[in-house]
Design a protein around this motif. Structure first.
Motif, PDB file in Angstrom:
ATOM      1  N   THR A   1       0.707  -4.666 -14.350  1.00 38.64           N
ATOM      2  CA  THR A   1       0.296  -3.418 -13.694  1.00 38.64           C
ATOM      3  C   THR A   1      -0.543  -2.586 -14.660  1.00 38.64           C
TER       4      THR A   1
ATOM      5  N   LEU B   1       1.243  -4.304  -5.826  1.00 41.10           N
ATOM      6  CA  LEU B   1       0.090  -5.112  -6.216  1.00 41.10           C
ATOM      7  C   LEU B   1       0.211  -6.547  -5.712  1.00 41.10           C
TER       8      LEU B   1
ATOM      9  N   GLU C   1      -3.071  -6.641  -3.457  1.00 41.79           N
ATOM     10  CA  GLU C   1      -4.231  -7.080  -4.248  1.00 41.79           C
ATOM     11  C   GLU C   1      -4.633  -8.499  -3.842  1.00 41.79           C
TER      12      GLU C   1
END
Length: 145
Positions: free
Chosen positions: A83, A96, A100
């Motif tokens: 992160t 994430l 992502e």
């Protein structure tokens, strides 16, 4: 504790670092980052943690510790933080993982990536190990992410 954004919890240090790894626990107490395929890596992660009495939900929670820290090529062969706030304990790791776009790392500092397989975000600044990616590729793990 407070440094990582969490509550203050009293603790006492216990482990001492030694010059050699002779007194370290044997390999296999923690999962390997990659077993060659997502299916085999997911099974390996389960095998390691099931042996300790953890279920899928608890395994996902434990891997959330990757919200803290980073990998170093000189120690593990892998590179980078999970992160952008590697010193803050939060749910950013899970956010994430889900939001992502992760792709295999191909280059590092302008040179071909020659270390173990890992994934990177669209900026190339964050990483995930294959053992992290199984949390979103395996339907049973993903429901707890």
């Amino acid at each position: 504790g407070v440094e990582a954004g969490g509550p203050t919890i009293p603790y006492r240090t216990g482990r001492e670092d030694f010059e050699s790894g002779e007194s370290s626990p044997p390999d296999g107490r923690l999962p390997d980052a990659d077993k060659g395929s997502m299916k085999m890596t997911a099974q390996h992660v389960r095998d390691v943690f099931f042996r300790m009495g953890f279920n899928d939900r608890e395994i996902v929670a434990l891997l959330g510790a990757h919200a803290l820290g980073r990998c170093h090529t000189d120690r593990s062969g892998y590179w980078g933080p999970w992160t952008f706030a590697e010193n803050t304990f939060s749910n950013e790791y899970f956010r994430l993982l889900l939001e992502e776009r992760w792709s295999p790392k191909m280059t590092h500092n302008g040179k071909p990536w020659a270390s173990p397989d890992q994934y990177e975000d669209s900026t190339g600044k964050l990483m995930m190990l294959p053992s992290d990616m199984v949390l979103v590729s395996d339907p049973e793990f993903k429901k707890y992410v």
